[in-house]
Structure formats: structure tokens, C-alpha cells
Motif scaffolding. Sequence first.
Motif: not given
Length: 114
Positions: A45-48, A59-65, A84-101
Motif C-alpha cells: 500500500r502506498e500513499l497517493v 502527493y506521490a511523485d507518480s501522480v503529481k500534476g 490522465s489515468l494510466k493503467p498503472e493507476d489500477t488499484a484499490v484506493y483507500y481513504c485514511d484519517a489521522d487523529g487520536i487513532y
Amino acid sequence: QVQLVESGGGLVQPGGSLRLSCAASGSIANIYKMGWYRQAPGKQRELVASITSGGSTNYADSVKGRFTISRDNAKKTVYLQMNSLKPEDTAVYYCDADGIYHYWGQGTQVTVSS
């Protein structure tokens, strides 16, 4: 407890666009940063992109712009506009949130294919 619900994934052709949404509910007062990660089959899993409560973005370098993260505080929703989506953007995308947890959404599939 914080609940995150993603929507907006799907199948799109290369060069196309999608907008993902992540709606937050529950104890969100302490959330200071939200973001999007993705995980492709066989990969870690990688940060987008992420956005702080003050509006700072990263932003991750791969998605900048190509991708833009934004938030609507009134709707308690974070968006990821993907252009400008590319085949390498294919993935499951997860939302995350940072707080106390740290919290995760359930994920939404994005498939870029002709």
C-alpha cells in the motif's frame, strides 16, 4: 470512533478521469489529516495524496500534476480528482484519517483499462 466511506471508483479508459469521495462521520473533531492510499495486486500500500486540516497537500511523485486532493469541511468529505489515468493507476484506493487513532475506509476499486 471515525467511519470513512469511499465512493466513486470504477472502470475507466486510459487518459480518462474519475473522482473519488471519502465521507467521514463519528468522532471527527480530532482529525488533522486525511488522505488516499492505493494498493495494487502484489504490491505494498502506498500513499497517493494527503491534505491537512489547514489545507496543506502532499502527493506521490507518480501522480503529481494528474491528481488533486481537496476537502469540503462542511460536508466532512475529502475528494481525489484523478485525471490522465494510466493503467498503472489500477488499484484499490483507500481513504485514511489521522487523529487520536488512525482510521481506514473499506476501499474502492479503480481499474484503468481499454
